[in-house]
Design a protein around this motif. Structure first.
Motif, PDB file in Angstrom:
ATOM      1  N   ALA A  51       3.151  -2.208  18.376  1.00 37.92           N
ATOM      2  CA  ALA A  51       3.095  -3.410  17.018  1.00 37.92           C
ATOM      3  C   ALA A  51       1.936  -3.364  15.884  1.00 37.92           C
ATOM      4  O   ALA A  51       2.968  -3.110  14.736  1.00 37.92           O
ATOM      5  N   GLY A  52       1.149  -3.066  15.851  1.00 40.28           N
ATOM      6  CA  GLY A  52       0.241  -2.861  14.556  1.00 40.28           C
ATOM      7  C   GLY A  52       0.079  -1.417  14.574  1.00 40.28           C
ATOM      8  O   GLY A  52       0.197  -1.294  13.286  1.00 40.28           O
ATOM      9  N   PHE A  53       0.136  -0.636  15.304  1.00 40.22           N
ATOM     10  CA  PHE A  53       1.106   0.337  13.670  1.00 40.22           C
ATOM     11  C   PHE A  53       2.509   0.707  13.271  1.00 40.22           C
ATOM     12  O   PHE A  53       1.960   1.337  12.868  1.00 40.22           O
ATOM     13  N   ILE A  54       2.887  -0.190  14.111  1.00 35.51           N
ATOM     14  CA  ILE A  54       4.226  -0.605  12.959  1.00 35.51           C
ATOM     15  C   ILE A  54       4.082  -0.676  11.253  1.00 35.51           C
ATOM     16  O   ILE A  54       4.434  -1.035  10.865  1.00 35.51           O
ATOM     17  N   LEU A  55       2.785  -2.085  11.815  1.00 36.67           N
ATOM     18  CA  LEU A  55       2.446  -2.637  11.023  1.00 36.67           C
ATOM     19  C   LEU A  55       2.165  -2.270  10.012  1.00 36.67           C
ATOM     20  O   LEU A  55       1.175  -2.442   8.967  1.00 36.67           O
ATOM     21  N   THR A  56       1.187  -0.953  10.599  1.00 32.03           N
ATOM     22  CA  THR A  56      -0.043  -0.581   9.298  1.00 32.03           C
ATOM     23  C   THR A  56       1.731   0.608   8.489  1.00 32.03           C
ATOM     24  O   THR A  56       1.287   0.886   7.332  1.00 32.03           O
ATOM     25  N   GLY A  57       2.539   0.417   8.709  1.00 37.36           N
ATOM     26  CA  GLY A  57       3.512   1.175   7.662  1.00 37.36           C
ATOM     27  C   GLY A  57       3.769   0.348   6.702  1.00 37.36           C
ATOM     28  O   GLY A  57       4.494   0.853   5.881  1.00 37.36           O
ATOM     29  N   VAL A  58       4.155  -0.871   7.604  1.00 30.75           N
ATOM     30  CA  VAL A  58       4.653  -2.020   6.236  1.00 30.75           C
ATOM     31  C   VAL A  58       3.766  -2.366   5.524  1.00 30.75           C
ATOM     32  O   VAL A  58       4.309  -2.079   4.722  1.00 30.75           O
ATOM     33  N   VAL A  59       2.712  -2.332   5.646  1.00 31.68           N
ATOM     34  CA  VAL A  59       1.716  -2.580   4.524  1.00 31.68           C
ATOM     35  C   VAL A  59       0.980  -1.585   3.940  1.00 31.68           C
ATOM     36  O   VAL A  59       0.481  -1.494   2.763  1.00 31.68           O
ATOM     37  N   ALA A  60       1.585  -0.589   4.365  1.00 34.48           N
ATOM     38  CA  ALA A  60       1.507   0.484   3.173  1.00 34.48           C
ATOM     39  C   ALA A  60       2.017  -0.086   1.481  1.00 34.48           C
ATOM     40  O   ALA A  60       1.915   0.431   1.078  1.00 34.48           O
ATOM     41  N   GLY A  78      -0.690   4.184   0.454  1.00 31.64           N
ATOM     42  CA  GLY A  78      -1.125   3.242   0.111  1.00 31.64           C
ATOM     43  C   GLY A  78      -1.940   2.019  -0.042  1.00 31.64           C
ATOM     44  O   GLY A  78      -2.382   1.304  -0.025  1.00 31.64           O
ATOM     45  N   ASP A  79      -3.029   3.373   0.236  1.00 29.24           N
ATOM     46  CA  ASP A  79      -4.692   2.956  -0.050  1.00 29.24           C
ATOM     47  C   ASP A  79      -4.795   1.696   1.055  1.00 29.24           C
ATOM     48  O   ASP A  79      -5.852   0.949   0.365  1.00 29.24           O
ATOM     49  N   ALA A  80      -4.593   2.220   2.295  1.00 27.76           N
ATOM     50  CA  ALA A  80      -4.872   1.368   3.259  1.00 27.76           C
ATOM     51  C   ALA A  80      -5.295   2.366   4.208  1.00 27.76           C
ATOM     52  O   ALA A  80      -5.369   2.197   5.616  1.00 27.76           O
ATOM     53  N   VAL A  81      -6.056   3.122   4.005  1.00 21.27           N
ATOM     54  CA  VAL A  81      -7.321   4.227   4.910  1.00 21.27           C
ATOM     55  C   VAL A  81      -8.426   3.800   6.041  1.00 21.27           C
ATOM     56  O   VAL A  81      -8.062   4.397   6.988  1.00 21.27           O
ATOM     57  N   SER A  82      -8.851   2.180   5.753  1.00 21.69           N
ATOM     58  CA  SER A  82      -9.250   1.279   6.617  1.00 21.69           C
ATOM     59  C   SER A  82      -8.734   1.254   7.767  1.00 21.69           C
ATOM     60  O   SER A  82      -9.200   1.606   8.618  1.00 21.69           O
ATOM     61  N   LEU A  83      -7.331   0.902   7.800  1.00 21.70           N
ATOM     62  CA  LEU A  83      -6.641   0.952   8.685  1.00 21.70           C
ATOM     63  C   LEU A  83      -6.475   1.826   9.725  1.00 21.70           C
ATOM     64  O   LEU A  83      -5.962   1.868  11.173  1.00 21.70           O
TER      65      LEU A  83
END
Length: 509
Positions: free
Chosen positions: A335-344, A430-435
């Motif tokens: 679910a956390g990995f999927i959220l990675t795509g959502v917050v892109a 989407g500039d979420a490299v830390s994620l």
């Protein structure tokens, strides 16, 4: 592509209507068809209804329709997610239909008995099953289709309840380990009721801010309303609690391991695959359609939640000694990995999330199908120590489980690798490299419990009183075959589904 007026379009609504109709006919079958014939009639009806609904989804593809007085949006994401739910639901129904592993199947013949009582023990050996499980599952799947297609928050709440209430009941219907099953259902119901209350209160606060509950009007109000922003942000936070609970995201994940362990395994497979698709479909629609202009307010929160979810799911999966609880914490981490795509927050983020949901669903149903086959005198042997030497007892099914575990770990040539690569690439864009960095580390940690199971199966000696691997019936064999083929195909030749997800990544307002 022209958007049609918000009128009642029965063709666009046909997938939902077909599943609701099949569920209602299933109730009539319970009332009028002789008990000994109900099982096969219900299975046939469910599979035919799902096939008809999938055909309806294909026929309304390439359309963008807002219908039912603006309450339902039929667009690319809704159609892709609806098709995924229908196909994954059909595979789950195959597992529910299997009766060769237990006398009568996974479901108790009569639900209203005291766990552990003489009638309960007698019913556990009877060749009949609680066939109401099939119309309940169809109602749940219909609710999921409503959930991912909702264009206003009240309709989304209705979809949430329609999908949730049947699942609460299904969790309590396990033929074996009845007390654990009933306990899981009560936990799921109580926590789910709280989450639904938060969702509904959030809807009320957002209505107070925007003066409307449809997503397009909320979007316009966010851009130009002079109302107090406190209503907006408190309402959005409460809405988020209800949505993240269904997705099994930290810190709203505590129900997941208990419910996955206690529910009948086919129901666990249904929840792990289809409910996750529905939950993230609703999350995508809410944040990309209604609240995208406030992304600088909620995006950091979701990034933090995604990081926490990946870390907690990965670390706690390492400590598990029960295969179903291990897969539950794996589900939390995913679910956390999927959220990675959502917050892109880009089109690639939507398409990668859609692909991940479909690919993960096939793999997780296949894994739970294998869990159903490893059995001892008490039923499914879910403790990891009982899986020792499984590769010697049954090389074929140990190999199948190894494939699914490697896919969960994200190794190349499996669907899991393509899924993780897609969402991580979208997050970098989407500039979420830390994620992404946290996600890669979490993936490495999560590989350990999967590899531990593989080592147990192949490098440990089997116990003399160890479990046996049952020969699957036709339904389970079909589900396993679909899971294996999808896991391999989406890892080796994922282009077609990726392209389809890319074409379906545009929401309609």
């Amino acid at each position: 592509m022209n958007i049609e007026a918000p009128k009642l379009d029965y063709a666009a609504l046909s997938p939902i209507l077909i599943l609701i109709g099949a569920a209602c006919v299933g109730i009539l079958i319970e009332a009028f068809v002789p008990r000994r014939a109900r099982h096969f009639v219900q299975v046939g009806l469910s599979l035919v209804g799902l096939a008809a609904a999938f055909v309806a989804v294909v026929l309304v593809a390439q359309r963008e329709v807002i219908t039912a007085a603006g309450a339902i949006a039929i667009d690319g994401p809704a159609l892709f997610l609806s098709g995924s739910i229908i196909v994954l639901g059909a595979v789950s129904i195959l597992l529910m239909a299997e009766r060769s592993l237990d006398a009568g199947g996974s479901f108790v013949a009569q639900a209203a008995v005291v766990a552990g009582s003489p009638p309960d023990r007698r019913l556990a050996s009877e060749p009949t099953s609680h066939t109401e499980a099939f119309p309940l599952a169809m109602f749940a799947l219909a609710g999921m289709l409503v959930f991912v297609s909702s264009n206003d928050l009240l309709m989304m709440f209705i979809g949430l309840e329609v999908l949730s209430l049947p699942l609460y009941l299904l969790c309590a219907l396990a033929r074996r380990r009845r007390l654990l099953s009933q306990e899981a259902a009560v936990k799921y119901f109580l926590l789910g009721a709280f989450a639904s209350a938060f969702f509904l209160y959030g809807v009320a606060l957002i209505y107070g801010y925007a003066g409307a509950i449809d997503l397009a009007s909320i979007h316009d109000a966010v851009n130009g309303s002079q109302a107090n922003d406190a209503l907006l942000f408190i309402g959005l936070a409460m809405l988020l609690i209800g949505l993240l609970f269904k997705a099994g995201v930290v810190p709203f994940h505590s129900w997941t391991p208990d419910v996955y362990q206690g529910a009948p395994t086919p129901v666990t497979a249904l929840m792990a695959a289809c409910t996750k698709v529905a939950a993230f479909g609703a999350i995508l629609r809410v944040f990309y359609v209604a609240f995208q202009s406030t992304k600088w307010d909620w995006r950091p929160v979701l990034i933090g939640i995604a990081m926490l979810t990946m870390i907690v799911g990965s670390v706690l999966a390492v400590t598990q000694t029960d295969i179903k609880r291990l897969l539950a914490y794996s589900s939390i981490a995913n679910a956390g990995f999927i959220l990675t795509g959502v917050v892109a927050l880009n089109e690639r983020g939507v398409s990668s999330t859609l692909f991940y949901l479909a690919a993960y669903g096939f793999t997780t149903i296949g894994a739970f199908a294998v869990v159903m086959l490893v059995r001892d005198s008490d039923g499914e042997a879910t403790h990891l120590s009982r899986w020792a030497g499984l590769g010697r007892r049954s090389p074929l099914y140990a190999g199948v489980m190894t494939l699914f575990l490697l896919a969960f770990a994200g190794l190349p040539l499996t669907s899991g690798f393509i899924s993780k690569f897609a969402v991580f690439a979208a997050a970098i864009e989407g500039d979420a490299v830390s994620l992404v960095i946290v996600g890669v580390i979490a993936s490495m940690v999560l590989a350990f419990p999967y590899l531990r199971v593989i080592v147990l199966m192949y490098l440990s000696d089997p116990a003399e009183d160890g479990p046996t691997v049952s020969v699957p019936g036709g339904f389970t064999a079909a589900a396993l075959t679909i899971g294996v083929l999808a896991t391999l195909a989406l890892g080796v030749v994922p282009t077609q589904l990726l392209d389809l997800a890319g074409q379906a990544a545009q929401f309609v307002r």
